[in-house]
Design an enzyme around this catalytic site. Sequence first.
Site, mmCIF file in Angstrom:
data_model
loop_
_atom_site.group_PDB
_atom_site.id
_atom_site.type_symbol
_atom_site.label_atom_id
_atom_site.label_comp_id
_atom_site.label_asym_id
_atom_site.label_seq_id
_atom_site.Cartn_x
_atom_site.Cartn_y
_atom_site.Cartn_z
ATOM 1 N N ASP A 16 0.842 -1.201 0.000
ATOM 2 C CA ASP A 16 0.000 0.000 0.000
ATOM 3 C C ASP A 16 0.877 1.250 0.000
ATOM 4 O O ASP A 16 0.519 2.273 -0.603
ATOM 5 C CB ASP A 16 -0.914 -0.008 1.241
ATOM 6 C CG ASP A 16 -2.198 0.772 1.030
ATOM 7 O OD1 ASP A 16 -2.313 1.478 0.025
ATOM 8 O OD2 ASP A 16 -3.095 0.664 1.897
ATOM 9 N N CYS A 240 -3.099 6.273 -2.037
ATOM 10 C CA CYS A 240 -3.750 5.381 -2.978
ATOM 11 C C CYS A 240 -3.790 6.080 -4.323
ATOM 12 O O CYS A 240 -4.275 7.203 -4.418
ATOM 13 C CB CYS A 240 -5.162 5.003 -2.524
ATOM 14 S SG CYS A 240 -5.958 3.925 -3.733
HETATM 15 P P1 HMG Z 1 -8.833 -3.224 -17.086
HETATM 16 O O1 HMG Z 1 -7.975 -2.267 -17.854
HETATM 17 O O2 HMG Z 1 -10.312 -2.987 -17.024
HETATM 18 O O3 HMG Z 1 -8.601 -4.739 -17.493
HETATM 19 O O4 HMG Z 1 -8.260 -3.304 -15.622
HETATM 20 P P2 HMG Z 1 -8.495 -5.490 -18.836
HETATM 21 O O5 HMG Z 1 -8.920 -6.874 -18.546
HETATM 22 O O6 HMG Z 1 -9.166 -4.711 -19.936
HETATM 23 O O7 HMG Z 1 -6.899 -5.496 -19.104
HETATM 24 C C1 HMG Z 1 -6.169 -4.359 -19.511
HETATM 25 C C2 HMG Z 1 -4.687 -4.745 -19.646
HETATM 26 O O8 HMG Z 1 -4.163 -5.111 -18.374
HETATM 27 C C3 HMG Z 1 -4.497 -5.976 -20.537
HETATM 28 O O9 HMG Z 1 -3.206 -5.843 -21.145
HETATM 29 C C4 HMG Z 1 -4.450 -7.100 -19.537
HETATM 30 O O10 HMG Z 1 -3.726 -8.220 -20.003
HETATM 31 C C5 HMG Z 1 -3.710 -6.467 -18.373
HETATM 32 P P3 HMG Z 1 -3.037 -5.287 -22.650
HETATM 33 O O11 HMG Z 1 -3.867 -6.218 -23.481
HETATM 34 O O12 HMG Z 1 -3.610 -3.863 -22.620
HETATM 35 O O13 HMG Z 1 -1.577 -5.346 -22.858
HETATM 36 N N1 HMG Z 1 -4.055 -7.066 -17.087
HETATM 37 C C6 HMG Z 1 -3.142 -7.485 -16.210
HETATM 38 N N2 HMG Z 1 -1.792 -7.497 -16.215
HETATM 39 C C7 HMG Z 1 -1.167 -8.001 -15.136
HETATM 40 N N3 HMG Z 1 -1.815 -8.469 -14.047
HETATM 41 C C8 HMG Z 1 -3.160 -8.467 -13.995
HETATM 42 C C9 HMG Z 1 -3.873 -7.958 -15.104
HETATM 43 N N4 HMG Z 1 -5.181 -7.804 -15.371
HETATM 44 C C10 HMG Z 1 -5.281 -7.267 -16.590
HETATM 45 N N5 HMG Z 1 -3.779 -8.918 -12.919
HETATM 46 C C11 HMG Z 1 -7.905 -4.299 -13.460
HETATM 47 C C12 HMG Z 1 -8.894 -4.059 -14.614
HETATM 48 C C13 HMG Z 1 -8.652 -4.821 -12.283
HETATM 49 C C14 HMG Z 1 -6.857 -5.287 -13.914
HETATM 50 C C15 HMG Z 1 -7.222 -2.934 -13.143
HETATM 51 O O14 HMG Z 1 -8.206 -1.970 -12.910
HETATM 52 C C16 HMG Z 1 -6.302 -3.022 -11.953
HETATM 53 O O15 HMG Z 1 -5.230 -3.628 -12.025
HETATM 54 N N6 HMG Z 1 -6.691 -2.396 -10.829
HETATM 55 C C17 HMG Z 1 -5.899 -2.413 -9.622
HETATM 56 C C18 HMG Z 1 -5.707 -1.026 -9.134
HETATM 57 C C19 HMG Z 1 -4.883 -1.053 -7.871
HETATM 58 O O16 HMG Z 1 -3.946 -1.824 -7.748
HETATM 59 N N7 HMG Z 1 -5.215 -0.147 -6.921
HETATM 60 C C20 HMG Z 1 -4.505 -0.037 -5.696
HETATM 61 C C21 HMG Z 1 -4.765 -1.193 -4.791
HETATM 62 S S1 HMG Z 1 -6.309 -1.099 -3.892
HETATM 63 C C22 HMG Z 1 -5.942 -0.166 -2.502
HETATM 64 O O17 HMG Z 1 -4.866 0.369 -2.393
HETATM 65 C C23 HMG Z 1 -6.953 -0.115 -1.359
HETATM 66 C C24 HMG Z 1 -6.537 -0.959 -0.171
HETATM 67 O O18 HMG Z 1 -5.290 -0.528 0.356
HETATM 68 C C25 HMG Z 1 -7.588 -0.826 0.946
HETATM 69 C C26 HMG Z 1 -7.963 0.622 1.253
HETATM 70 O O19 HMG Z 1 -7.100 1.425 1.623
HETATM 71 O O20 HMG Z 1 -9.154 0.905 1.107
HETATM 72 C C27 HMG Z 1 -6.434 -2.426 -0.536
HETATM 73 MG MG MG Z 2 -5.035 1.210 1.685
#
Ligand code: HMG
Ligand code: MG
Length: 304
Positions: A16, A240
């Site tokens: 995080d 974030c």
């Molecule tokens: P998307 O763009 O809608 O997905 O993302 P997609 O299926 O259209 O894929 C787009 C591209 O990403 C494709 O590649 C996929 O292959 C690739 P391209 O064809 O363009 O070359 N892809 C991936 N690559 C590697 N690993 C994967 C993956 N999935 C797709 N897993 C998705 C949808 C969910 C993947 C995206 O929105 C995402 O990765 N989101 C995560 C965001 C994130 O990490 N946020 C921070 C963490 S959450 C947080 O911090 C809160 C927390 O701390 C709690 C709190 O504080 O509340 C937990």
């Molecule tokens: Mg967090």
Amino acid sequence: MEMPQRVKIVEVGPRDGLQNESVQVPVGVKVELVERLASAGLPAVEAGSFVAPKWVPQMAASDDVFRRLSRRSGTSYPALVPNLKGMEAAIAADVQEIAVFVSASEGFSRKNLGCSRAESLSRLRDVFDLAIAQGIEVRGYISCIAGCPFDGDVPPAEVEAMASELIAMGCYELSLGDTIGVGTATQIRSIIGRVAADLPRERIAMHFHDTYGQGVANVLASLQEGISVFDSSVAGLGGCPYAPGATGNVATEDVLYLLHGLGISTGVDLAAVAETGAWISSTLGRQNMSRAGRALLARQQAGG
Ligand code: HMG
Ligand code: MG
């Protein structure tokens, strides 16, 4: 309600915290950070995330981090997984525990995961199927429990609704995240009360960001609600990427100082965490955001 005698801290700084750094942090630094935190006695150190690198480039090398890490027996090293693709990559890197994440609000779900809350839940079904088949434990995060940067107020009923979905899917623990750090003590206590109607308090963790300086106060309020698991971040690292203005998590050093002062045991060496916090802050060239960490080091330097 009685406060717990022992608390588990889930260190989330390497995930995080670092996910928000704009300059690429070398894998060697990430590995050293995780290893130093684990050797300080932290029982769980979230070591990376298998998300789309297009969205969070800083976490792209998480597979290398997991491959190079010396793992201690008895310590868990969870990784964040958003979908089946991430789950497969996590398995390939020999990850033993994952964390999935959804949002209590619709706006943050769409920004952070690119889909609605309902769709985020249905996407997770495949992830759970694979986790169960592989014997991998799943922790669940719910973001924006106390407010959303896009939707504003979030009714506790929305948190409860997402919580019951994640419990039904099979999360062993739920971490309730105040992603933008807006919650205050009474509000946090009432959210815990709502979720505790469906889940034993031992299975609820609290995850505070310190944006409004409420982190330590909210940990105390949660202890008074019988909560015994807290997420925190060494040196208060982070923010974030999808929550404008959000700062890092409540600092691990500050939480440990509170807990030890209350006579609550953690098994964690506060001095070692404070040294690690000073080291990572200077390595990243950023201010150490832990008040307790800075004070302890100043006292040490003064020879006290
Ligand atoms: P998307 O763009 O809608 O997905 O993302 P997609 O299926 O259209 O894929 C787009 C591209 O990403 C494709 O590649 C996929 O292959 C690739 P391209 O064809 O363009 O070359 N892809 C991936 N690559 C590697 N690993 C994967 C993956 N999935 C797709 N897993 C998705 C949808 C969910 C993947 C995206 O929105 C995402 O990765 N989101 C995560 C965001 C994130 O990490 N946020 C921070 C963490 S959450 C947080 O911090 C809160 C927390 O701390 C709690 C709190 O504080 O509340 C937990
Ligand atoms: Mg967090």
